[in-house]
Design an enzyme around this catalytic site. Structure first.
Site, mmCIF file in Angstrom:
data_model
loop_
_atom_site.group_PDB
_atom_site.id
_atom_site.type_symbol
_atom_site.label_atom_id
_atom_site.label_comp_id
_atom_site.label_asym_id
_atom_site.label_seq_id
_atom_site.Cartn_x
_atom_site.Cartn_y
_atom_site.Cartn_z
ATOM 1 N N GLU A 27 0.879 -1.378 -0.376
ATOM 2 C CA GLU A 27 -0.387 0.378 0.320
ATOM 3 C C GLU A 27 0.393 1.152 -0.481
ATOM 4 O O GLU A 27 1.903 0.886 0.468
ATOM 5 C CB GLU A 27 -1.209 -0.416 1.116
ATOM 6 C CG GLU A 27 -1.720 1.154 1.850
ATOM 7 C CD GLU A 27 -2.680 0.776 2.826
ATOM 8 O OE1 GLU A 27 -3.224 0.118 3.368
ATOM 9 O OE2 GLU A 27 -2.614 1.389 3.821
ATOM 10 N N TYR A 66 -3.040 26.293 8.586
ATOM 11 C CA TYR A 66 -3.827 27.858 8.690
ATOM 12 C C TYR A 66 -2.649 28.757 7.803
ATOM 13 O O TYR A 66 -1.118 28.686 8.345
ATOM 14 C CB TYR A 66 -2.986 28.001 10.464
ATOM 15 C CG TYR A 66 -4.427 27.374 11.050
ATOM 16 C CD1 TYR A 66 -5.124 27.866 11.477
ATOM 17 C CD2 TYR A 66 -4.487 26.064 12.122
ATOM 18 C CE1 TYR A 66 -6.216 27.633 12.733
ATOM 19 C CE2 TYR A 66 -4.944 25.249 12.693
ATOM 20 C CZ TYR A 66 -6.485 25.831 13.054
ATOM 21 O OH TYR A 66 -7.336 25.338 13.847
ATOM 22 N N ALA A 153 -18.425 2.483 6.593
ATOM 23 C CA ALA A 153 -18.053 1.981 5.259
ATOM 24 C C ALA A 153 -19.293 0.676 4.802
ATOM 25 O O ALA A 153 -19.445 0.240 3.387
ATOM 26 C CB ALA A 153 -17.192 0.617 5.595
ATOM 27 N N LYS A 208 -20.557 -6.609 7.099
ATOM 28 C CA LYS A 208 -20.228 -5.316 5.233
ATOM 29 C C LYS A 208 -19.947 -6.339 4.456
ATOM 30 O O LYS A 208 -19.714 -6.835 3.470
ATOM 31 C CB LYS A 208 -19.000 -5.042 6.186
ATOM 32 C CG LYS A 208 -18.703 -3.817 6.580
ATOM 33 C CD LYS A 208 -17.495 -2.815 7.166
ATOM 34 C CE LYS A 208 -16.454 -3.354 8.278
ATOM 35 N NZ LYS A 208 -15.335 -2.664 8.208
ATOM 36 N N LYS A 314 7.634 4.650 1.827
ATOM 37 C CA LYS A 314 9.380 3.911 1.919
ATOM 38 C C LYS A 314 9.734 2.476 1.671
ATOM 39 O O LYS A 314 8.289 1.739 2.050
ATOM 40 C CB LYS A 314 10.459 4.750 2.917
ATOM 41 C CG LYS A 314 9.592 5.346 3.396
ATOM 42 C CD LYS A 314 10.845 6.400 2.562
ATOM 43 C CE LYS A 314 10.944 7.456 2.874
ATOM 44 N NZ LYS A 314 10.778 8.798 1.608
HETATM 45 P P1 FAD Z 1 -16.271 0.773 9.943
HETATM 46 O O1 FAD Z 1 -16.641 -0.809 9.223
HETATM 47 O O2 FAD Z 1 -17.515 1.988 9.123
HETATM 48 O O3 FAD Z 1 -15.966 0.539 11.309
HETATM 49 C C1 FAD Z 1 -16.172 2.156 12.019
HETATM 50 C C2 FAD Z 1 -16.832 1.533 13.499
HETATM 51 O O4 FAD Z 1 -17.703 1.902 13.589
HETATM 52 C C3 FAD Z 1 -16.078 0.552 14.283
HETATM 53 O O5 FAD Z 1 -15.721 0.618 15.643
HETATM 54 C C4 FAD Z 1 -17.939 -0.792 13.714
HETATM 55 O O6 FAD Z 1 -17.527 -1.890 15.079
HETATM 56 C C5 FAD Z 1 -18.513 0.513 13.536
HETATM 57 N N1 FAD Z 1 -19.717 0.114 13.024
HETATM 58 C C6 FAD Z 1 -19.501 -0.173 12.442
HETATM 59 N N2 FAD Z 1 -20.727 0.088 11.279
HETATM 60 C C7 FAD Z 1 -21.813 0.147 12.131
HETATM 61 C C8 FAD Z 1 -23.198 0.382 12.189
HETATM 62 N N3 FAD Z 1 -24.048 0.488 11.272
HETATM 63 N N4 FAD Z 1 -23.666 0.956 13.473
HETATM 64 C C9 FAD Z 1 -22.841 1.224 14.899
HETATM 65 N N5 FAD Z 1 -20.979 0.932 14.554
HETATM 66 C C10 FAD Z 1 -20.640 1.090 12.914
HETATM 67 N N6 FAD Z 1 -7.957 5.777 6.502
HETATM 68 C C11 FAD Z 1 -8.208 6.162 6.214
HETATM 69 O O7 FAD Z 1 -8.626 7.689 6.247
HETATM 70 N N7 FAD Z 1 -7.581 6.554 5.351
HETATM 71 C C12 FAD Z 1 -6.988 5.017 4.177
HETATM 72 O O8 FAD Z 1 -7.353 5.015 2.900
HETATM 73 C C13 FAD Z 1 -7.293 4.273 4.567
HETATM 74 N N8 FAD Z 1 -6.996 2.549 4.576
HETATM 75 C C14 FAD Z 1 -7.263 1.653 5.816
HETATM 76 C C15 FAD Z 1 -6.959 0.267 5.119
HETATM 77 C C16 FAD Z 1 -6.816 -0.430 5.985
HETATM 78 C C17 FAD Z 1 -6.381 -2.283 5.362
HETATM 79 C C18 FAD Z 1 -7.453 -0.178 6.829
HETATM 80 C C19 FAD Z 1 -7.058 -1.411 8.252
HETATM 81 C C20 FAD Z 1 -8.134 0.789 7.618
HETATM 82 C C21 FAD Z 1 -7.707 2.004 6.539
HETATM 83 N N9 FAD Z 1 -8.120 3.721 7.338
HETATM 84 C C22 FAD Z 1 -7.596 3.973 6.245
HETATM 85 C C23 FAD Z 1 -8.336 3.565 8.399
HETATM 86 C C24 FAD Z 1 -9.812 3.644 8.793
HETATM 87 O O9 FAD Z 1 -10.664 4.425 7.822
HETATM 88 C C25 FAD Z 1 -10.051 3.520 10.415
HETATM 89 O O10 FAD Z 1 -9.566 2.567 11.218
HETATM 90 C C26 FAD Z 1 -11.829 4.520 10.454
HETATM 91 O O11 FAD Z 1 -11.775 4.341 11.821
HETATM 92 C C27 FAD Z 1 -12.518 3.366 10.948
HETATM 93 O O12 FAD Z 1 -12.959 2.703 9.245
HETATM 94 P P2 FAD Z 1 -14.019 1.291 8.831
HETATM 95 O O13 FAD Z 1 -13.724 1.258 7.247
HETATM 96 O O14 FAD Z 1 -13.432 -0.100 9.866
HETATM 97 O O15 FAD Z 1 -15.358 1.735 9.147
#
Ligand code: FAD
Length: 326
Positions: A27, A66, A153, A208, A314
């Site tokens: 990545e 800022y 997500a 999901k 990197k």
């Molecule tokens: P979700 O699946 O929406 O989950 C977030 C939280 O909400 C979890 O605690 C889950 O249990 C809870 N939840 C899920 N669905 C619901 C629902 N329907 N109701 C209530 N609670 C719910 N971040 C970036 O900004 N850019 C990136 O490019 C990026 N790439 C990543 C790549 C990988 C492989 C990983 C593991 C993470 C990446 N992240 C990135 C970080 C990610 O965006 C964060 O970890 C974020 O806080 C959660 O994303 P998620 O898609 O897991 O969210």
């Protein structure tokens, strides 16, 4: 320079075609705006000999900066410091003949904007996407979606799935050229930081996958046991899609503090001790490489479909690790 395994294929097709062979992927993060893409290429070049079938490109959240107005006052502006995810995906795809996976976020985008992005992906022949919520912005206590944007997500997965069925947001015309996105989502072997328990987080992951996610990529972990237990629990719950382990080689002393703080992950005592015993960052980097090699060897022996490395732009340590495995 060619180097991939041939495009255009879904991540899941690459895994199927590998027939049990573990694949190497990584990545990258876009450069800061105003910086050249060349540095990115310089870091990708040495990794292409390990034939990654796909490369992920992250998307950054917008942030407040800022700007000095010159009169002693500062202007607060909202901006994205590392834009260009899709452009980079397209340029890498064409330069290296490799599939690319843009990370698509809920945070900072309306559903309309997400639809436009997906349409661009489709026209560019990019048919893999990682569907992610994104983190809260630095200034926010918790994640706040943009007005008219996706909240979790799963909402994004549903939007992409509907698009694959030819259902756009405002069913305006008959769709005769459907997208066919393969959708990745995030999984957390040590649970997501906001989740009350690993089990409830796994239930969210199952939702999901049930909504249409085709594969999972995990958050980084440094203790393989956490990954193996996570996969076992996921399988027990009926999650059958590939679960790709994400590996980050530790590289500097500061990682001991910031990685647990940012990602709420535990570091094994042996690793902490090995880092503490180091005299300088060069030695720490070597410890990180060796730890990642041992982790990767064990995961590969266990038959994981892909070893996915967080390069953070990197490549030297990733190259050293990959040279021992691929
Ligand atoms: P979700 O699946 O929406 O989950 C977030 C939280 O909400 C979890 O605690 C889950 O249990 C809870 N939840 C899920 N669905 C619901 C629902 N329907 N109701 C209530 N609670 C719910 N971040 C970036 O900004 N850019 C990136 O490019 C990026 N790439 C990543 C790549 C990988 C492989 C990983 C593991 C993470 C990446 N992240 C990135 C970080 C990610 O965006 C964060 O970890 C974020 O806080 C959660 O994303 P998620 O898609 O897991 O969210």
């Amino acid at each position: 320079m060619a180097g991939g395994r041939g495009t255009i294929m879904k991540v899941t097709q690459h895994i199927e075609e590998a027939k049990g062979e573990t694949l190497f992927t990584f990545e990258i993060i876009p450069p800061q705006k105003g910086k050249s893409i060349q540095e990115l290429y310089d870091n990708i070049d040495p990794l292409m000999e390990f034939k990654p079938p796909f490369i992920d490109v992250t998307t950054s959240r917008e942030e407040f900066i800022y700007v000095d107005k010159g009169n002693g006052l500062l202007d607060k502006k909202l901006t994205r410091m590392r834009p260009g995810t899709l452009g980079i995906c397209a340029s890498i795809k064409h330069k290296y003949n490799v599939d690319t996976v843009p990370h698509v976020l809920c945070g900072g985008f309306t559903k309309e904007e997400t639809e436009y992005l997906l349409v661009d992906c489709h026209y560019l022949g990019i048919n893999n996407v990682m569907a992610l919520r994104g983190d809260a912005m630095k200034e926010e206590q918790s994640f706040v979606p943009k007005m008219g944007g996706n909240c979790h997500a799963i909402d994004l997965v549903q939007q992409i799935k509907l698009l694959n069925e030819g259902k756009y947001l405002h069913d305006v015309i008959h769709v005769d050229n459907r997208s066919d996105f393969c959708i990745g989502v995030a999984g957390y072997p040590e649970k997501h930081l906001e989740s009350p328990s690993l089990l409830s987080d796994l239930k969210r992951l199952k939702e999901k996958v049930d909504a249409g996610a085709d594969y999972v990529v995990t958050q980084m972990f440094f203790d393989n046991e956490k990954y193996f237990q996570f996969v076992a629990k996921a399988r027990e719950m009926g999650i059958t899609v590939p679960i790709i382990p994400g590996i980050k080689p530790l590289a500097v002393q500061r990682h001991l503090q910031v990685l647990p703080q940012i990602f709420r992950i535990d570091l094994p005592e042996d690793l902490i001790q090995a880092v503490d015993d180091c005299k300088d960052n060069a030695a720490i980097k070597q410890v990180g490489i060796e730890w990642a090699i041992q982790q990767s060897l064990e995961l590969k022996a266990a038959g994981v479909p892909v070893l996915h490395y967080y390069s953070m732009g990197k490549s030297e340590n990733i190259r050293q690790i990959a040279s021992q495995l691929f």
